[in-house]
Scaffold this motif. Sequence first.
Motif, PDB file in Angstrom:
ATOM      1  N   ASP A 178       0.837  -1.190   0.000  1.00 21.16           N
ATOM      2  CA  ASP A 178       0.000   0.000   0.000  1.00 21.16           C
ATOM      3  C   ASP A 178       0.873   1.242   0.000  1.00 21.16           C
ATOM      4  O   ASP A 178       1.956   1.253   0.569  1.00 21.16           O
ATOM      5  N   LYS A 179       0.382   2.322  -0.638  1.00 24.35           N
ATOM      6  CA  LYS A 179       1.220   3.517  -0.749  1.00 24.35           C
ATOM      7  C   LYS A 179       1.476   4.174   0.608  1.00 24.35           C
ATOM      8  O   LYS A 179       2.358   5.010   0.731  1.00 24.35           O
ATOM      9  N   ARG A 180       0.686   3.806   1.620  1.00 24.05           N
ATOM     10  CA  ARG A 180       0.937   4.345   2.955  1.00 24.05           C
ATOM     11  C   ARG A 180       2.068   3.600   3.652  1.00 24.05           C
ATOM     12  O   ARG A 180       2.514   3.987   4.718  1.00 24.05           O
ATOM     13  N   SER A 181       2.493   2.483   3.062  1.00 28.73           N
ATOM     14  CA  SER A 181       3.580   1.707   3.652  1.00 28.73           C
ATOM     15  C   SER A 181       4.890   2.475   3.570  1.00 28.73           C
ATOM     16  O   SER A 181       5.072   3.362   2.742  1.00 28.73           O
ATOM     17  N   ARG A 182       5.805   2.085   4.438  1.00 32.52           N
ATOM     18  CA  ARG A 182       7.164   2.617   4.389  1.00 32.52           C
ATOM     19  C   ARG A 182       8.032   1.570   3.687  1.00 32.52           C
ATOM     20  O   ARG A 182       8.210   0.461   4.189  1.00 32.52           O
ATOM     21  N   LEU A 183       8.492   1.912   2.516  1.00 34.98           N
ATOM     22  CA  LEU A 183       9.216   0.971   1.671  1.00 34.98           C
ATOM     23  C   LEU A 183      10.669   1.394   1.597  1.00 34.98           C
ATOM     24  O   LEU A 183      10.970   2.582   1.414  1.00 34.98           O
ATOM     25  N   LEU A 184      11.577   0.421   1.706  1.00 36.67           N
ATOM     26  CA  LEU A 184      12.999   0.743   1.737  1.00 36.67           C
ATOM     27  C   LEU A 184      13.772  -0.114   0.734  1.00 36.67           C
ATOM     28  O   LEU A 184      13.657  -1.340   0.733  1.00 36.67           O
ATOM     29  N   TRP A 185      14.536   0.557  -0.106  1.00 36.57           N
ATOM     30  CA  TRP A 185      15.497  -0.104  -0.988  1.00 36.57           C
ATOM     31  C   TRP A 185      16.896   0.244  -0.503  1.00 36.57           C
ATOM     32  O   TRP A 185      17.170   1.399  -0.155  1.00 36.57           O
ATOM     33  N   ARG A 186      17.779  -0.730  -0.480  1.00 35.43           N
ATOM     34  CA  ARG A 186      19.142  -0.494   0.001  1.00 35.43           C
ATOM     35  C   ARG A 186      20.150  -0.993  -1.027  1.00 35.43           C
ATOM     36  O   ARG A 186      19.858  -1.881  -1.831  1.00 35.43           O
ATOM     37  N   VAL A 212      10.645   5.297   0.926  1.00 33.21           N
ATOM     38  CA  VAL A 212       9.393   5.861   0.433  1.00 33.21           C
ATOM     39  C   VAL A 212       8.356   5.769   1.538  1.00 33.21           C
ATOM     40  O   VAL A 212       8.201   4.711   2.173  1.00 33.21           O
ATOM     41  N   ALA A 213       7.668   6.875   1.785  1.00 30.16           N
ATOM     42  CA  ALA A 213       6.603   6.895   2.784  1.00 30.16           C
ATOM     43  C   ALA A 213       5.523   7.865   2.336  1.00 30.16           C
ATOM     44  O   ALA A 213       5.824   8.952   1.815  1.00 30.16           O
ATOM     45  N   ASP A 214       4.255   7.458   2.498  1.00 32.87           N
ATOM     46  CA  ASP A 214       3.117   8.315   2.156  1.00 32.87           C
ATOM     47  C   ASP A 214       3.185   8.823   0.725  1.00 32.87           C
ATOM     48  O   ASP A 214       2.843   9.976   0.434  1.00 32.87           O
ATOM     49  N   GLY A 215       3.638   7.953  -0.167  1.00 34.20           N
ATOM     50  CA  GLY A 215       3.620   8.295  -1.576  1.00 34.20           C
ATOM     51  C   GLY A 215       4.736   9.201  -2.038  1.00 34.20           C
ATOM     52  O   GLY A 215       4.746   9.618  -3.201  1.00 34.20           O
ATOM     53  N   ARG A 216       5.688   9.495  -1.154  1.00 35.44           N
ATOM     54  CA  ARG A 216       6.786  10.409  -1.499  1.00 35.44           C
ATOM     55  C   ARG A 216       8.130   9.745  -1.194  1.00 35.44           C
ATOM     56  O   ARG A 216       8.208   8.783  -0.426  1.00 35.44           O
ATOM     57  N   LEU A 271      14.312   3.207   9.913  1.00 38.67           N
ATOM     58  CA  LEU A 271      14.104   1.766   9.756  1.00 38.67           C
ATOM     59  C   LEU A 271      12.840   1.266  10.451  1.00 38.67           C
ATOM     60  O   LEU A 271      12.455   0.111  10.253  1.00 38.67           O
ATOM     61  N   ALA A 272      12.186   2.123  11.219  1.00 36.78           N
ATOM     62  CA  ALA A 272      11.015   1.688  11.968  1.00 36.78           C
ATOM     63  C   ALA A 272       9.847   1.386  11.020  1.00 36.78           C
ATOM     64  O   ALA A 272       9.424   2.234  10.233  1.00 36.78           O
ATOM     65  N   GLY A 273       9.360   0.159  11.097  1.00 36.39           N
ATOM     66  CA  GLY A 273       8.169  -0.216  10.356  1.00 36.39           C
ATOM     67  C   GLY A 273       8.331  -0.283   8.850  1.00 36.39           C
ATOM     68  O   GLY A 273       7.330  -0.201   8.121  1.00 36.39           O
ATOM     69  N   VAL A 274       9.550  -0.453   8.362  1.00 35.04           N
ATOM     70  CA  VAL A 274       9.743  -0.456   6.914  1.00 35.04           C
ATOM     71  C   VAL A 274       9.560  -1.868   6.353  1.00 35.04           C
ATOM     72  O   VAL A 274       9.733  -2.862   7.058  1.00 35.04           O
ATOM     73  N   GLY A 309      11.042  14.419  -0.991  1.00 36.97           N
ATOM     74  CA  GLY A 309       9.845  15.234  -1.054  1.00 36.97           C
ATOM     75  C   GLY A 309       9.059  15.097  -2.336  1.00 36.97           C
ATOM     76  O   GLY A 309       7.890  15.503  -2.386  1.00 36.97           O
ATOM     77  N   LEU A 310       9.651  14.533  -3.368  1.00 34.08           N
ATOM     78  CA  LEU A 310       8.948  14.381  -4.630  1.00 34.08           C
ATOM     79  C   LEU A 310       8.103  13.105  -4.626  1.00 34.08           C
ATOM     80  O   LEU A 310       8.300  12.202  -3.828  1.00 34.08           O
ATOM     81  N   ARG A 311       7.159  13.051  -5.552  1.00 29.89           N
ATOM     82  CA  ARG A 311       6.310  11.871  -5.680  1.00 29.89           C
ATOM     83  C   ARG A 311       7.158  10.630  -5.927  1.00 29.89           C
ATOM     84  O   ARG A 311       8.134  10.670  -6.674  1.00 29.89           O
ATOM     85  N   ALA A 312       6.744   9.540  -5.322  1.00 33.65           N
ATOM     86  CA  ALA A 312       7.473   8.288  -5.495  1.00 33.65           C
ATOM     87  C   ALA A 312       6.909   7.543  -6.696  1.00 33.65           C
ATOM     88  O   ALA A 312       6.214   6.533  -6.571  1.00 33.65           O
ATOM     89  N   ASP A 313       7.189   8.090  -7.886  1.00 34.76           N
ATOM     90  CA  ASP A 313       6.965   7.380  -9.148  1.00 34.76           C
ATOM     91  C   ASP A 313       8.334   6.869  -9.571  1.00 34.76           C
ATOM     92  O   ASP A 313       9.199   7.649 -10.008  1.00 34.76           O
TER      93      ASP A 313
END
Length: 408
Positions: free
Chosen positions: A3-11, A30-34, A49-52, A366-370
């Motif tokens: 979901d876009k509300r998720s906190r997604l992490l690439w390393r 990425v968090a909240d679509g940004r 790293l919390a909740g990612v 701060g930019l959209r996470a496209d």
Amino acid sequence: MADKRSRLLWRDITVFDGQHELADPMAVLVADGRVAKLCRDAELDAADLAGVTDMGHGGVMTPGLVDCHTHLVFAGSRAGEFALRLEGASYAEVAQAGGGILSTVRATRDASEDELVAATLPRLDALLADGVTTVEIKSGYGLTVADELKMLRAARRLGEIRPVRVVTTLLGAHALPLEYQDDSDAYIRLVCNEMIPAAAADGLADAVDVFCEGIAFSPAQCERVFSAAARHGLRVKAHAEQLSNLGGAALAARHGALSADHIDYLDDAGVESMAEAGTVATLLPGAYLTLRESQQPPIDALRRHGVPIAVATDANPGSSPMFMPTLMLNLACTLFRLTPREALAGMTTNGARALNLADVGRIAEGLRADLCVWDVERSNELAYAVQAGRLRQRIFDGEITQERTHER
């Protein structure tokens, strides 16, 4: 799917930020679509790293691709014209014989809005599967007020059905319909006095385009369209200098055009006008290849004057029936001698600029996470090889919308 509300992490991922490939492997949160954080792995802290959700390591991340010039909505096929051109007929000769754009106009007028949406979805899906997150779709195959609006409504609906950002452009001045063959000025009056006001009133167009060419409309007629667009608060664009040099790009630049597209015959005066106005030069190598053109756009002059260069598919039924954006990266390099970096910037940062979009086409906090994650080691591989199946993940507005199974 995340979901876009998720906190997604690439390393440990190589990042092309829209202009350059960053020197070090990076972490992208990425968090909240940004894009919430772009940094080296070592700079992540406990709060980051919390909740990612760990989305993987390695590969290359780019902005989602921006296809800033397409004619994606249409009905019918023009495969027969492909054979005619191979037998020696020119683009202009096909058009003068009643084929070309007008054959697509007949089919598009006969199609309902629902039929246009259904016909377009496979073409749109091909773009999305190759990394597109923003697409511009032009009208121009209706050439009546009702049919142009029908095309624009179909284009808007595509952005509701699929996870993609759709920008719409009214291209009423695309070709002269049969019913106005003896009075092109009367048709331009229709475009200016009825078509543009109707599209603006219904909120269906983000910009207005013209085809400034000997087989289409004169500079004087195009200027009338530009003035009408301005009266209704719409920015302008132009198909210019594709087959000859009529000064359409310079004219468009004087009217603050977002872009001038094709520009194979663009001269120094046109380049200077575009540079002064900040007008983007959009290269369309698919049409150049399909039409077997030999006049190359003035790449060195564009570089010298600092004109932003975009690259797009020009996906359409006649002159560029191509729906693979990464192929355009390769063609921009092989046909026009862009560098791989320039080509990829042309389909990210500069493509977004051609659509007047400030928060897509780049990777920055701060930019959209496209975003797109590719199974390659360096970003230049996207232009180097013509190869499907390299897209690992497509992220639209912070949500994973496409993901190929792989080991993390």
